[in-house]
Scaffold this motif. Structure first.
Motif, PDB file in Angstrom:
ATOM      1  N   GLY A 192      13.495  -6.879   6.845  1.00  0.00           N
ATOM      2  CA  GLY A 192      12.713  -6.517   5.652  1.00  0.00           C
ATOM      3  C   GLY A 192      12.038  -7.696   4.985  1.00  0.00           C
ATOM      4  O   GLY A 192      11.330  -7.548   3.984  1.00  0.00           O
ATOM      5  N   GLY A 193      12.234  -8.913   5.522  1.00  0.00           N
ATOM      6  CA  GLY A 193      11.548 -10.071   4.946  1.00  0.00           C
ATOM      7  C   GLY A 193      10.062 -10.008   5.272  1.00  0.00           C
ATOM      8  O   GLY A 193       9.646  -9.245   6.152  1.00  0.00           O
ATOM      9  N   ARG A 194       9.231 -10.749   4.560  1.00  0.00           N
ATOM     10  CA  ARG A 194       7.804 -10.803   4.914  1.00  0.00           C
ATOM     11  C   ARG A 194       7.251 -12.192   4.671  1.00  0.00           C
ATOM     12  O   ARG A 194       7.845 -12.994   3.940  1.00  0.00           O
ATOM     13  CB  ARG A 194       6.985  -9.738   4.181  1.00  0.00           C
ATOM     14  CG  ARG A 194       6.911  -9.849   2.676  1.00  0.00           C
ATOM     15  CD  ARG A 194       6.129  -8.657   2.088  1.00  0.00           C
ATOM     16  NE  ARG A 194       6.192  -8.656   0.630  1.00  0.00           N
ATOM     17  CZ  ARG A 194       5.394  -9.407  -0.129  1.00  0.00           C
ATOM     18  NH1 ARG A 194       4.483 -10.182   0.430  1.00  0.00           N
ATOM     19  NH2 ARG A 194       5.507  -9.376  -1.462  1.00  0.00           N
ATOM     20  N   GLU A 195       6.126 -12.453   5.290  1.00  0.00           N
ATOM     21  CA  GLU A 195       5.510 -13.789   5.226  1.00  0.00           C
ATOM     22  C   GLU A 195       4.559 -13.867   4.021  1.00  0.00           C
ATOM     23  O   GLU A 195       3.836 -12.916   3.727  1.00  0.00           O
ATOM     24  CB  GLU A 195       4.727 -14.085   6.508  1.00  0.00           C
ATOM     25  CG  GLU A 195       5.590 -14.182   7.768  1.00  0.00           C
ATOM     26  CD  GLU A 195       4.761 -14.536   9.013  1.00  0.00           C
ATOM     27  OE1 GLU A 195       5.186 -15.419   9.764  1.00  0.00           O
ATOM     28  OE2 GLU A 195       3.689 -13.921   9.179  1.00  0.00           O
ATOM     29  N   ARG A 196       4.613 -14.983   3.308  1.00  0.00           N
ATOM     30  CA  ARG A 196       3.649 -15.279   2.243  1.00  0.00           C
ATOM     31  C   ARG A 196       3.680 -16.774   1.979  1.00  0.00           C
ATOM     32  O   ARG A 196       4.744 -17.400   2.047  1.00  0.00           O
ATOM     33  CB  ARG A 196       4.017 -14.541   0.951  1.00  0.00           C
ATOM     34  CG  ARG A 196       2.869 -14.517  -0.074  1.00  0.00           C
ATOM     35  CD  ARG A 196       3.367 -14.303  -1.487  1.00  0.00           C
ATOM     36  NE  ARG A 196       4.045 -15.469  -2.004  1.00  0.00           N
ATOM     37  CZ  ARG A 196       4.873 -15.438  -3.071  1.00  0.00           C
ATOM     38  NH1 ARG A 196       5.139 -14.276  -3.647  1.00  0.00           N
ATOM     39  NH2 ARG A 196       5.447 -16.548  -3.517  1.00  0.00           N
ATOM     40  N   ARG A 197       2.537 -17.353   1.685  1.00  0.00           N
ATOM     41  CA  ARG A 197       2.504 -18.779   1.324  1.00  0.00           C
ATOM     42  C   ARG A 197       3.346 -18.973   0.063  1.00  0.00           C
ATOM     43  O   ARG A 197       3.311 -18.143  -0.850  1.00  0.00           O
ATOM     44  CB  ARG A 197       1.065 -19.228   1.033  1.00  0.00           C
ATOM     45  CG  ARG A 197       0.329 -19.720   2.267  1.00  0.00           C
ATOM     46  CD  ARG A 197      -0.983 -20.372   1.892  1.00  0.00           C
ATOM     47  NE  ARG A 197      -1.220 -21.546   2.742  1.00  0.00           N
ATOM     48  CZ  ARG A 197      -2.298 -22.340   2.610  1.00  0.00           C
ATOM     49  NH1 ARG A 197      -3.194 -22.057   1.641  1.00  0.00           N
ATOM     50  NH2 ARG A 197      -2.492 -23.372   3.394  1.00  0.00           N
TER      51      ARG A 197
END
Ligand code: PDD
Length: 255
Positions: A192-197
Protein backbone atom coordinates in the motif's frame (compact mmCIF):
# COMPACT_ATOMS: atom_id res chain seq x y z
CA UNK A 1 31.06 -18.82 8.03
CA UNK A 2 30.64 -20.70 4.76
CA UNK A 3 32.20 -19.48 1.51
CA UNK A 4 31.66 -20.88 -1.97
CA UNK A 5 33.53 -19.70 -5.06
CA UNK A 6 32.08 -20.73 -8.42
CA UNK A 7 29.93 -23.32 -6.60
CA UNK A 8 32.82 -24.93 -4.66
CA UNK A 9 32.82 -24.52 -0.88
CA UNK A 10 36.28 -23.44 0.30
CA UNK A 11 37.67 -22.76 3.79
CA UNK A 12 37.29 -18.98 4.44
CA UNK A 13 41.04 -18.59 4.99
CA UNK A 14 41.64 -20.00 1.49
CA UNK A 15 38.90 -17.94 -0.19
CA UNK A 16 40.78 -15.73 -2.64
CA UNK A 17 40.29 -14.12 -6.06
CA UNK A 18 42.84 -12.75 -8.55
CA UNK A 19 44.14 -9.23 -8.03
CA UNK A 20 43.68 -8.81 -11.75
CA UNK A 21 39.93 -9.24 -11.38
CA UNK A 22 38.28 -5.87 -12.28
CA UNK A 23 35.93 -6.62 -9.47
CA UNK A 24 38.89 -6.26 -7.10
CA UNK A 25 40.70 -3.52 -8.96
CA UNK A 26 37.74 -1.27 -9.81
CA UNK A 27 34.70 -2.59 -7.95
CA UNK A 28 33.42 -3.80 -11.30
CA UNK A 29 30.85 -6.31 -10.24
CA UNK A 30 27.55 -6.67 -8.43
CA UNK A 31 26.44 -8.02 -5.06
CA UNK A 32 23.26 -8.91 -3.23
CA UNK A 33 22.73 -9.10 0.53
CA UNK A 34 19.78 -10.97 2.01
CA UNK A 35 18.90 -13.13 4.97
CA UNK A 36 17.43 -16.57 5.50
CA UNK A 37 14.37 -17.28 7.64
CA UNK A 38 14.71 -20.63 9.41
CA UNK A 39 17.10 -21.74 6.67
CA UNK A 40 14.93 -20.47 3.79
CA UNK A 41 16.22 -17.72 1.44
CA UNK A 42 12.68 -16.46 0.86
CA UNK A 43 13.65 -13.32 -1.08
CA UNK A 44 16.52 -14.84 -3.12
CA UNK A 45 14.46 -15.04 -6.37
CA UNK A 46 13.79 -11.28 -6.16
CA UNK A 47 17.47 -10.54 -5.46
CA UNK A 48 18.61 -12.80 -8.28
CA UNK A 49 16.22 -11.04 -10.68
CA UNK A 50 17.61 -7.61 -9.64
CA UNK A 51 21.19 -8.83 -9.98
CA UNK A 52 20.53 -10.20 -13.48
CA UNK A 53 18.68 -7.00 -14.50
CA UNK A 54 21.66 -4.88 -13.41
CA UNK A 55 24.09 -7.31 -15.04
CA UNK A 56 22.24 -6.94 -18.34
CA UNK A 57 22.40 -3.12 -18.07
CA UNK A 58 26.12 -3.23 -17.17
CA UNK A 59 26.87 -5.93 -19.74
CA UNK A 60 28.29 -8.07 -16.95
CA UNK A 61 28.39 -11.78 -17.75
CA UNK A 62 26.70 -13.83 -15.00
CA UNK A 63 26.74 -17.62 -14.53
CA UNK A 64 23.60 -19.33 -15.84
CA UNK A 65 22.96 -20.77 -12.38
CA UNK A 66 23.93 -19.01 -9.15
CA UNK A 67 23.86 -21.80 -6.53
CA UNK A 68 23.19 -20.26 -3.08
CA UNK A 69 21.48 -23.24 -1.45
CA UNK A 70 24.48 -25.59 -1.00
CA UNK A 71 26.29 -22.87 0.99
CA UNK A 72 23.13 -22.07 2.99
CA UNK A 73 22.61 -25.77 3.80
CA UNK A 74 26.30 -26.17 4.70
CA UNK A 75 25.83 -23.24 7.11
CA UNK A 76 23.25 -25.34 8.94
CA UNK A 77 19.93 -23.52 8.48
CA UNK A 78 18.55 -21.01 11.00
CA UNK A 79 18.73 -17.27 10.37
CA UNK A 80 21.75 -16.38 8.28
CA UNK A 81 23.12 -13.38 6.40
CA UNK A 82 23.86 -14.26 2.77
CA UNK A 83 26.04 -12.22 0.43
CA UNK A 84 26.29 -13.06 -3.26
CA UNK A 85 29.05 -11.43 -5.32
CA UNK A 86 29.60 -11.55 -9.10
CA UNK A 87 32.80 -10.04 -10.51
CA UNK A 88 33.74 -8.89 -14.00
CA UNK A 89 36.54 -11.43 -13.74
CA UNK A 90 33.86 -14.16 -13.76
CA UNK A 91 33.82 -15.19 -10.11
CA UNK A 92 30.56 -16.09 -8.38
CA UNK A 93 30.98 -15.93 -4.61
CA UNK A 94 28.49 -16.83 -1.87
CA UNK A 95 29.23 -15.96 1.78
CA UNK A 96 26.90 -17.22 4.52
CA UNK A 97 27.33 -16.17 8.14
CA UNK A 98 25.16 -16.00 11.24
CA UNK A 99 22.65 -13.13 11.06
CA UNK A 100 23.49 -11.76 14.48
CA UNK A 101 21.39 -9.22 16.39
CA UNK A 102 19.24 -6.87 14.29
CA UNK A 103 18.38 -3.27 15.24
CA UNK A 104 14.76 -2.69 16.35
CA UNK A 105 15.14 1.04 15.70
CA UNK A 106 17.70 3.31 14.09
CA UNK A 107 18.88 6.88 14.38
CA UNK A 108 19.48 8.58 11.06
CA UNK A 109 21.17 11.73 9.84
CA UNK A 110 20.84 13.57 6.53
CA UNK A 111 24.38 13.74 5.17
CA UNK A 112 25.92 16.02 2.54
CA UNK A 113 26.96 13.31 0.06
CA UNK A 114 24.27 13.43 -2.64
CA UNK A 115 23.78 10.68 -5.20
CA UNK A 116 25.17 11.33 -8.65
CA UNK A 117 22.48 12.16 -11.22
CA UNK A 118 21.71 8.75 -12.71
CA UNK A 119 18.62 6.87 -13.73
CA UNK A 120 18.91 3.68 -11.67
CA UNK A 121 21.04 2.51 -8.82
CA UNK A 122 22.83 -0.83 -9.07
CA UNK A 123 24.23 -2.80 -6.14
CA UNK A 124 27.78 -2.43 -7.44
CA UNK A 125 30.90 -3.67 -5.68
CA UNK A 126 32.07 -0.07 -5.93
CA UNK A 127 30.17 0.67 -2.72
CA UNK A 128 32.72 2.81 -0.86
CA UNK A 129 30.60 5.97 -1.28
CA UNK A 130 27.78 4.33 0.69
CA UNK A 131 30.16 3.38 3.46
CA UNK A 132 31.59 6.92 3.55
CA UNK A 133 28.03 8.29 3.79
CA UNK A 134 27.45 6.01 6.77
CA UNK A 135 30.73 7.15 8.33
CA UNK A 136 29.45 10.74 8.04
CA UNK A 137 26.25 9.70 9.82
CA UNK A 138 28.19 7.89 12.55
CA UNK A 139 30.32 11.03 13.01
CA UNK A 140 27.02 12.90 13.52
CA UNK A 141 26.01 10.39 16.22
CA UNK A 142 23.64 8.36 14.03
CA UNK A 143 23.54 4.76 12.73
CA UNK A 144 22.32 5.36 9.21
CA UNK A 145 22.87 8.11 6.65
CA UNK A 146 20.05 9.60 4.57
CA UNK A 147 21.34 10.76 1.19
CA UNK A 148 19.74 13.30 -1.12
CA UNK A 149 19.45 13.10 -4.91
CA UNK A 150 21.04 15.58 -7.31
CA UNK A 151 18.04 17.92 -6.89
CA UNK A 152 18.23 17.96 -3.11
CA UNK A 153 15.28 15.66 -2.49
CA UNK A 154 15.44 12.60 -0.22
CA UNK A 155 16.90 9.63 -2.11
CA UNK A 156 17.81 6.68 0.14
CA UNK A 157 19.85 5.48 3.08
CA UNK A 158 23.49 4.44 2.78
CA UNK A 159 22.30 0.80 2.91
CA UNK A 160 18.52 1.10 3.03
CA UNK A 161 15.48 2.74 1.45
CA UNK A 162 13.58 5.51 3.22
CA UNK A 163 9.84 5.80 3.84
CA UNK A 164 7.81 8.56 5.52
CA UNK A 165 4.27 8.33 6.88
CA UNK A 166 1.91 11.33 6.53
CA UNK A 167 -1.39 10.44 8.17
CA UNK A 168 -2.24 7.06 6.59
CA UNK A 169 -0.04 7.70 3.53
CA UNK A 170 3.12 5.59 3.29
CA UNK A 171 5.50 7.33 0.90
CA UNK A 172 8.95 6.67 -0.57
CA UNK A 173 11.05 8.54 -3.17
CA UNK A 174 10.39 7.48 -6.78
CA UNK A 175 12.95 5.29 -8.51
CA UNK A 176 14.74 7.11 -11.31
CA UNK A 177 16.67 9.49 -9.05
CA UNK A 178 19.54 7.01 -8.70
CA UNK A 179 18.30 5.13 -5.65
CA UNK A 180 18.63 1.37 -5.43
CA UNK A 181 15.20 -0.18 -5.97
CA UNK A 182 15.22 -2.23 -2.77
CA UNK A 183 13.55 -5.65 -2.61
CA UNK A 184 12.03 -4.71 0.75
CA UNK A 185 10.96 -1.34 -0.69
CA UNK A 186 9.14 -3.24 -3.43
CA UNK A 187 7.33 -5.40 -0.91
CA UNK A 188 6.29 -2.37 1.19
CA UNK A 189 5.00 -0.65 -1.97
CA UNK A 190 3.02 -3.87 -2.46
CA UNK A 191 1.49 -3.35 0.99
CA UNK A 192 0.00 0.00 0.00
CA UNK A 193 3.00 2.34 -0.04
CA UNK A 194 3.38 4.78 -2.95
CA UNK A 195 6.11 6.84 -4.57
CA UNK A 196 6.35 10.63 -4.16
CA UNK A 197 9.23 13.09 -4.07
CA UNK A 198 10.07 13.96 -0.46
CA UNK A 199 11.82 17.15 0.55
CA UNK A 200 14.08 17.33 3.62
CA UNK A 201 11.45 19.54 5.28
CA UNK A 202 8.75 16.92 4.64
CA UNK A 203 11.08 14.21 5.98
CA UNK A 204 11.56 16.13 9.22
CA UNK A 205 7.84 16.99 9.48
CA UNK A 206 6.61 13.45 8.77
CA UNK A 207 4.48 11.64 11.37
CA UNK A 208 6.73 8.59 11.07
CA UNK A 209 9.95 7.66 9.26
CA UNK A 210 11.27 4.14 8.66
CA UNK A 211 14.00 2.49 6.64
CA UNK A 212 13.95 -0.86 4.84
CA UNK A 213 16.50 -3.47 3.81
CA UNK A 214 16.42 -7.20 3.23
CA UNK A 215 18.62 -7.90 6.24
CA UNK A 216 17.01 -5.50 8.73
CA UNK A 217 13.43 -5.56 7.36
CA UNK A 218 11.26 -2.55 8.27
CA UNK A 219 12.87 -0.46 11.04
CA UNK A 220 11.52 2.71 12.69
CA UNK A 221 13.71 5.84 12.70
CA UNK A 222 13.53 7.03 16.31
CA UNK A 223 16.07 9.85 16.02
CA UNK A 224 16.52 12.08 12.97
CA UNK A 225 19.29 14.67 12.85
CA UNK A 226 19.49 14.51 16.64
CA UNK A 227 15.73 14.95 17.20
CA UNK A 228 13.94 12.09 18.99
CA UNK A 229 10.94 10.55 17.23
CA UNK A 230 8.32 8.15 18.58
CA UNK A 231 8.04 4.91 16.57
CA UNK A 232 4.54 5.07 15.09
CA UNK A 233 1.59 2.65 14.63
CA UNK A 234 1.77 2.63 10.81
CA UNK A 235 5.44 1.57 10.84
CA UNK A 236 4.62 -1.17 13.36
CA UNK A 237 1.72 -2.38 11.21
CA UNK A 238 3.83 -2.45 8.04
CA UNK A 239 6.71 -4.19 9.82
CA UNK A 240 4.35 -6.84 11.23
CA UNK A 241 2.63 -7.49 7.92
CA UNK A 242 5.95 -7.62 6.03
CA UNK A 243 7.49 -10.12 8.48
CA UNK A 244 4.30 -12.17 8.69
CA UNK A 245 4.20 -12.45 4.90
CA UNK A 246 7.82 -13.59 4.71
CA UNK A 247 7.53 -16.11 7.55
CA UNK A 248 4.42 -17.57 5.88
CA UNK A 249 6.39 -17.91 2.62
CA UNK A 250 9.25 -19.58 4.51
CA UNK A 251 6.82 -22.03 6.13
CA UNK A 252 5.00 -22.80 2.87
CA UNK A 253 8.29 -23.32 0.99
CA UNK A 254 9.43 -26.10 3.35
CA UNK A 255 6.09 -27.89 3.49
N1 PDD B 1 21.77 -2.85 1.48
N2 PDD B 1 19.77 1.12 -0.89
C1 PDD B 1 21.06 0.73 -0.74
C2 PDD B 1 22.14 1.67 -1.16
C3 PDD B 1 21.37 -0.55 -0.21
O1 PDD B 1 22.64 -0.91 -0.06
C4 PDD B 1 20.32 -1.39 0.19
C5 PDD B 1 20.58 -2.76 0.76
C6 PDD B 1 19.00 -0.95 0.02
C7 PDD B 1 17.81 -1.84 0.40
O2 PDD B 1 17.67 -2.84 -0.56
P1 PDD B 1 17.07 -4.27 -0.17
O3 PDD B 1 15.65 -4.04 0.37
O4 PDD B 1 17.01 -5.00 -1.50
O5 PDD B 1 18.00 -4.88 0.85
C8 PDD B 1 18.74 0.32 -0.53
C9 PDD B 1 22.12 -4.15 1.91
C10 PDD B 1 21.26 -4.70 2.92
C11 PDD B 1 23.47 -4.11 2.42
O6 PDD B 1 23.70 -3.35 3.30
O7 PDD B 1 24.23 -4.80 1.85
Amino acid sequence: MIVSIDGRIVPPEQATISIFDRGFQHGDGLFETLRTWAGVAVTWPEHEARLRRSAATLRLPVAAAIEVHPAIEAAGGGDQRVKVIVTRGGRTIVIVEPLGPLPTEVSAAVVDLPLARRREGHKMLAYAENLIARDLAIAAGADEAIRLDADGFVAEGSSSNVFVVEGEDVLTPPAGNGLLPGITRGRVLGLGGRERRISVAELRAADEVFVTSAVRGVVAVTRLDGVARVPGPVTARIAGTYEGQIREQARSSVV
